[in-house]
Design a protein around this motif. Structure first.
Motif, mmCIF file in Angstrom:
data_model
loop_
_atom_site.group_PDB
_atom_site.id
_atom_site.type_symbol
_atom_site.label_atom_id
_atom_site.label_comp_id
_atom_site.label_asym_id
_atom_site.label_seq_id
_atom_site.Cartn_x
_atom_site.Cartn_y
_atom_site.Cartn_z
ATOM 1 N N ARG A 106 68.791 64.047 15.988
ATOM 2 C CA ARG A 106 68.577 62.728 16.298
ATOM 3 C C ARG A 106 68.384 62.118 15.137
ATOM 4 N NH1 ARG A 106 64.082 62.688 20.778
ATOM 5 N NH2 ARG A 106 64.703 60.372 21.161
ATOM 6 N N LEU A 107 68.544 60.661 15.190
ATOM 7 C CA LEU A 107 68.550 59.954 13.971
ATOM 8 C C LEU A 107 67.395 58.909 14.040
ATOM 9 C CD1 LEU A 107 70.063 58.577 11.604
ATOM 10 C CD2 LEU A 107 71.176 57.376 12.821
ATOM 11 N N GLN A 108 66.667 58.679 13.040
ATOM 12 C CA GLN A 108 65.469 57.626 13.055
ATOM 13 C C GLN A 108 65.877 56.508 11.927
ATOM 14 O OE1 GLN A 108 61.609 58.440 11.571
ATOM 15 N NE2 GLN A 108 60.820 58.156 13.580
ATOM 16 N N VAL A 109 65.819 55.273 12.357
ATOM 17 C CA VAL A 109 65.971 54.158 11.353
ATOM 18 C C VAL A 109 64.894 53.443 11.637
ATOM 19 C CG1 VAL A 109 67.759 52.320 10.433
ATOM 20 C CG2 VAL A 109 68.524 54.418 11.358
ATOM 21 N N LYS A 110 64.244 52.823 10.436
ATOM 22 C CA LYS A 110 63.117 51.908 10.720
ATOM 23 C C LYS A 110 62.783 51.371 9.312
ATOM 24 C CE LYS A 110 59.156 55.181 11.179
ATOM 25 N NZ LYS A 110 58.074 55.518 12.064
ATOM 26 N N ASN A 111 61.862 50.543 9.144
ATOM 27 C CA ASN A 111 61.203 49.971 8.008
ATOM 28 C C ASN A 111 59.789 49.549 8.523
ATOM 29 O OD1 ASN A 111 61.357 47.307 8.771
ATOM 30 N ND2 ASN A 111 63.027 46.913 7.655
ATOM 31 N N ASN A 112 59.156 48.850 7.448
ATOM 32 C CA ASN A 112 57.790 48.435 7.929
ATOM 33 C C ASN A 112 57.705 47.413 8.890
ATOM 34 O OD1 ASN A 112 56.809 50.058 5.597
ATOM 35 N ND2 ASN A 112 56.907 48.594 4.177
ATOM 36 N N LEU A 113 58.620 46.826 9.144
ATOM 37 C CA LEU A 113 58.682 45.538 10.114
ATOM 38 C C LEU A 113 59.562 45.830 11.358
ATOM 39 C CD1 LEU A 113 59.689 42.825 7.412
ATOM 40 C CD2 LEU A 113 57.443 43.677 8.523
ATOM 41 N N GLY A 154 60.086 51.058 1.736
ATOM 42 C CA GLY A 154 59.432 51.102 3.099
ATOM 43 C C GLY A 154 60.471 51.335 4.330
ATOM 44 N N ALA A 155 61.606 51.418 3.830
ATOM 45 C CA ALA A 155 62.735 51.757 4.683
ATOM 46 C C ALA A 155 62.800 53.275 5.006
ATOM 47 C CB ALA A 155 64.092 51.359 4.511
ATOM 48 N N ILE A 156 63.210 53.800 6.142
ATOM 49 C CA ILE A 156 63.087 55.337 6.394
ATOM 50 C C ILE A 156 64.377 55.585 7.237
ATOM 51 C CG2 ILE A 156 61.970 57.347 7.661
ATOM 52 C CD1 ILE A 156 59.347 55.787 7.128
ATOM 53 N N VAL A 157 65.221 56.740 6.673
ATOM 54 C CA VAL A 157 66.251 56.889 7.478
ATOM 55 C C VAL A 157 66.172 58.626 7.707
ATOM 56 C CG1 VAL A 157 68.697 57.484 7.700
ATOM 57 C CG2 VAL A 157 67.927 55.145 6.757
ATOM 58 N N LYS A 158 65.687 59.155 8.918
ATOM 59 C CA LYS A 158 65.640 60.481 9.070
ATOM 60 C C LYS A 158 66.539 61.167 10.064
ATOM 61 C CE LYS A 158 61.874 63.646 10.260
ATOM 62 N NZ LYS A 158 60.581 63.805 10.567
ATOM 63 N N ILE A 159 67.006 62.382 10.021
ATOM 64 C CA ILE A 159 67.732 63.062 10.578
ATOM 65 C C ILE A 159 67.160 64.157 10.983
ATOM 66 C CG2 ILE A 159 70.339 63.951 11.215
ATOM 67 C CD1 ILE A 159 71.338 62.206 9.101
ATOM 68 N N ALA A 160 67.063 64.613 12.101
ATOM 69 C CA ALA A 160 66.101 65.864 12.338
ATOM 70 C C ALA A 160 66.474 66.128 14.155
ATOM 71 C CB ALA A 160 64.613 65.769 12.274
ATOM 72 N N LYS A 161 66.602 67.351 14.418
ATOM 73 C CA LYS A 161 66.847 67.938 15.912
ATOM 74 C C LYS A 161 67.982 67.187 16.689
ATOM 75 C CE LYS A 161 62.167 69.398 16.154
ATOM 76 N NZ LYS A 161 60.849 69.160 16.173
ATOM 77 N N ILE A 211 70.143 72.986 6.647
ATOM 78 C CA ILE A 211 68.937 72.146 6.610
ATOM 79 C C ILE A 211 68.639 71.834 8.007
ATOM 80 C CG2 ILE A 211 69.499 71.309 4.467
ATOM 81 C CD1 ILE A 211 70.557 68.497 5.751
ATOM 82 N N ASP A 212 67.005 71.822 8.020
ATOM 83 C CA ASP A 212 66.445 71.425 9.220
ATOM 84 C C ASP A 212 66.383 69.969 9.678
ATOM 85 O OD1 ASP A 212 65.657 72.446 11.945
ATOM 86 O OD2 ASP A 212 63.506 71.809 11.499
ATOM 87 N N SER A 213 66.116 69.120 8.274
ATOM 88 C CA SER A 213 65.943 67.806 8.442
ATOM 89 C C SER A 213 66.177 67.343 7.041
ATOM 90 C CB SER A 213 64.821 67.431 9.076
ATOM 91 O OG SER A 213 63.557 67.718 8.401
ATOM 92 N N ILE A 214 66.610 66.003 7.284
ATOM 93 C CA ILE A 214 66.522 65.029 5.860
ATOM 94 C C ILE A 214 65.898 63.949 5.966
ATOM 95 C CG2 ILE A 214 68.840 64.412 6.454
ATOM 96 C CD1 ILE A 214 69.593 64.552 3.446
ATOM 97 N N GLU A 215 65.368 63.316 5.209
ATOM 98 C CA GLU A 215 64.470 61.971 5.367
ATOM 99 C C GLU A 215 64.699 61.240 3.782
ATOM 100 O OE1 GLU A 215 60.456 60.698 7.215
ATOM 101 O OE2 GLU A 215 60.221 61.844 5.316
ATOM 102 N N VAL A 216 65.212 59.916 4.254
ATOM 103 C CA VAL A 216 65.486 59.085 2.816
ATOM 104 C C VAL A 216 64.288 57.984 3.058
ATOM 105 C CG1 VAL A 216 66.760 57.810 1.412
ATOM 106 C CG2 VAL A 216 67.760 59.619 2.746
#
Length: 162
Positions: free
Chosen positions: A107-114, A98-105, A89-94
């Protein structure tokens, strides 16, 4: 690997109800991909998710181009297929409420609306580097070795978080 995919799906799906096929992802466009197969015509517009639509709460898995995938016919329609298994897989996003956890390239991204985790950590380290420390002898700053460590931590955060 092909046999393992086929065996796993065969155990989940009753015989004669659905058709699976293995292929290689050759192109990705939006939420569909094209899958080439050995000695068979390519599958066009293969769904990356079994159910199409824009959902607030979902799991999105993006296969790597050139990787092998297992495709399943949707409701017995040969022209309607979706990816159900991946070799790479290239990336995965949950996305959940409003919360987002993404793994791609890598690196990790963790955020929500706030809030955004990388932004919070970056701002926190910037404040620490610029902090004025009150002591009984007056005001001071962090020692140079502490400031260097804060910079090192900031660099590592940038390498890990998107």
């Amino acid at each position: 690997m092909e046999q393992a995919f086929a065996t796993a799906i065969a155990q989940l799906v009753p015989r004669g109800k659905s058709v699976t096929t293995l292929g290689i992802v050759s192109k990705i466009e939006g939420n569909t991909c094209e899958v080439t197969r050995e000695d068979l015509p390519p599958l066009l517009d293969v769904r990356l998710n079994a159910v199409q639509g824009a959902f607030e709460n979902c799991l999105n898995i993006m296969p790597k181009i050139g990787s092998q995938v297992l495709c399943l016919e949707v409701e017995g329609e040969p022209s309607e297929t979706c990816v159900v298994g991946y070799t790479e897989i290239d990336s995965i996003e949950v996305k959940i409420d409003g919360a987002i956890v993404k793994i791609a390239k890598g690196r990790l991204q963790v955020k929500n609306n706030l809030a955004d985790l990388k932004q919070i950590l970056t701002e926190w380290l910037s404040e620490l580097k610029a902090a004025v420390v009150q002591t009984p002898a007056g005001t001071g700053n962090f020692a140079p070795n502490n400031v260097a460590k804060f910079s090192d931590l900031e660099s590592k955060i940038n390498q890990l978080l998107e």
